[in-house]
Design an enzyme around this catalytic site. Sequence first.
Site, PDB file in Angstrom:
ATOM      1  N   ASP A  15      32.632  33.348  37.254  1.00 16.18           N
ATOM      2  CA  ASP A  15      32.336  31.874  36.310  1.00 16.18           C
ATOM      3  C   ASP A  15      34.021  32.066  35.677  1.00 16.18           C
ATOM      4  OD1 ASP A  15      29.899  30.540  37.996  1.00 16.18           O
ATOM      5  OD2 ASP A  15      29.210  32.758  37.011  1.00 16.18           O
ATOM      6  N   GLU A 263      34.026  35.643  43.889  1.00 10.29           N
ATOM      7  CA  GLU A 263      35.497  34.849  44.455  1.00 10.29           C
ATOM      8  C   GLU A 263      36.978  35.297  43.893  1.00 10.29           C
ATOM      9  OE1 GLU A 263      34.212  30.819  44.653  1.00 10.29           O
ATOM     10  OE2 GLU A 263      36.175  30.069  43.985  1.00 10.29           O
TER      11      GLU A 263
HETATM   12  O1  TRH Z   1      31.982  38.548  39.157  1.00  4.00           O
HETATM   13  P1  TRH Z   1      31.419  38.240  40.632  1.00  4.00           P
HETATM   14  O2  TRH Z   1      30.850  38.533  41.041  1.00  4.00           O
HETATM   15  O3  TRH Z   1      31.755  36.773  40.209  1.00  4.00           O
HETATM   16  C1  TRH Z   1      30.322  35.868  40.192  1.00  4.00           C
HETATM   17  C2  TRH Z   1      29.218  35.558  39.532  1.00  4.00           C
HETATM   18  O4  TRH Z   1      28.579  36.252  40.114  1.00  4.00           O
HETATM   19  C3  TRH Z   1      28.923  34.238  39.792  1.00  4.00           C
HETATM   20  O5  TRH Z   1      28.282  33.457  39.451  1.00  4.00           O
HETATM   21  C4  TRH Z   1      29.245  33.633  41.730  1.00  4.00           C
HETATM   22  O6  TRH Z   1      29.695  32.496  41.029  1.00  4.00           O
HETATM   23  C5  TRH Z   1      30.969  33.940  41.849  1.00  4.00           C
HETATM   24  O7  TRH Z   1      31.103  35.518  41.631  1.00  4.00           O
HETATM   25  C6  TRH Z   1      31.059  33.480  43.087  1.00  4.00           C
HETATM   26  O8  TRH Z   1      33.232  38.546  40.956  1.00  4.00           O
HETATM   27  P2  TRH Z   1      35.036  37.906  41.160  1.00  4.00           P
HETATM   28  O9  TRH Z   1      34.478  35.640  41.405  1.00  4.00           O
HETATM   29  O10 TRH Z   1      35.777  38.452  41.520  1.00  4.00           O
HETATM   30  O11 TRH Z   1      35.144  37.176  39.613  1.00  4.00           O
HETATM   31  C7  TRH Z   1      35.258  38.782  38.250  1.00  4.00           C
HETATM   32  C8  TRH Z   1      36.373  39.132  37.503  1.00  4.00           C
HETATM   33  O12 TRH Z   1      36.579  39.699  36.734  1.00  4.00           O
HETATM   34  C9  TRH Z   1      37.250  38.779  38.497  1.00  4.00           C
HETATM   35  O13 TRH Z   1      38.074  37.737  37.483  1.00  4.00           O
HETATM   36  C10 TRH Z   1      38.836  40.280  38.434  1.00  4.00           C
HETATM   37  C11 TRH Z   1      38.008  40.119  36.853  1.00  4.00           C
HETATM   38  N1  TRH Z   1      37.631  41.377  36.871  1.00  4.00           N
HETATM   39  C12 TRH Z   1      38.837  41.992  35.235  1.00  4.00           C
HETATM   40  O14 TRH Z   1      39.904  41.478  34.292  1.00  4.00           O
HETATM   41  N2  TRH Z   1      38.947  43.689  34.710  1.00  4.00           N
HETATM   42  C13 TRH Z   1      37.610  44.698  34.774  1.00  4.00           C
HETATM   43  O15 TRH Z   1      38.125  46.106  35.370  1.00  4.00           O
HETATM   44  C14 TRH Z   1      37.082  44.551  36.120  1.00  4.00           C
HETATM   45  C15 TRH Z   1      36.651  44.499  37.362  1.00  4.00           C
HETATM   46  C16 TRH Z   1      36.933  42.673  37.383  1.00  4.00           C
END
Ligand code: TRH
Length: 359
Positions: A15, A263
Amino acid sequence: MRWDIFCQIVDNYGDAGVCWRLARSLTSLHGQDVRIFCDDLPTLNLLASGVDPEIKRRIDIQPWEASHHNSRHPVETPDVVIEAFGCNLPERYLAGLLIAPKKPIIINLEYLSAEPWIVDFHQKASPQAHGIPKYFFFPGFQENAGGILLDPIPKEPLLTEQWIPESLETSWKLLRPNTKRISVFCYPGVPLLKWLEDLATLDEKFDILLTHGQREQLQFSSAHPTQPLALPDSIQLISIPFVSQDEYDWVLSQCDFNIVRGEDSFIRAQLAGKPLIWHIYPQEDGAHKTKLAAFLDLYLEDASQELKHAVIAAMTWAMPSEWYQSIDEWSAHSKAWRADLLENQADGGLAARLMGFVA
Ligand code: TRH
């Protein structure tokens, strides 16, 4: 224009990740004036930490409650209010909008989906009793959907190590030459240890970059509750810290293969132009299976029959020995998919489509 983005963190980082990427896109690419109200500032700040300080300075990050005071300053009324993922606006903030001389437009920013039906609902009005105009906005891959967030577009995905982010220097020293690199960012509940054991049967060496929290997930995997992590030398596990969004993008671009989820990381892995496993966010009603199938339909539209089988197997967690023989074809396909994506989003993607719609 002035934009207020409301971000409520349901779980994990997605989010905040999506809201932050939208805020930075509107600011850096379109010169907009953006505020984010978020109910979990530590998470948001963590993701945002690595960004160009000039961009960070221009985005006003506020705690959720700070939006309540807006009711006292009707002059500060924004032009656009984004309810990310359908979160409800705080009542006091909404009350402030109702007495403001100029009404904003409210956008319900939905989840990204490749499903065909979204284009029929994209940009449709969602009439409210309070009378402020509100519309649905559906991010998506199709031309007539809301687009994807592109900012920043990763440079050509070449394996180059001239610059290594400071937070990753220690981990990077452990990498071995002539070894394939796989980054892992997935939810619990998949047979990751078994997957790695199977990977070890291939005639190849692999360095596995485990993102923050992933090693713990491996150790406590329900399939192997007590089994210690004993993998052959061909597989090296390297735990990396939680890094900023930009540094994580860099990690994706430096790997040969990425396991991503949610996402934002899912899109970033596509823009990195590498093969990926998308561990889609599991939903209780099984809706995620339909979403995954819809994405695969688009992603594999031009793929050979053999590649289709391989990718579908990989994305549904079949063991690598069942599909890894197609990796070269998959790598070429990933580059072509990246190019298609950029061409299809050449209008500037989500942020630009949002700007156009509001205008
Ligand atoms: O963390 P996510 O699984 O997020 C979600 C949530 O579950 C949410 O509720 C749901 O609505 C959504 O997915 C679809 O996965 P996502 O979307 O890839 O988000 C992770 C974020 O974290 C992304 O912007 C990348 C960032 N990130 C970092 O900045 N540093 C890191 O070391 C890692 C592993 C990720």
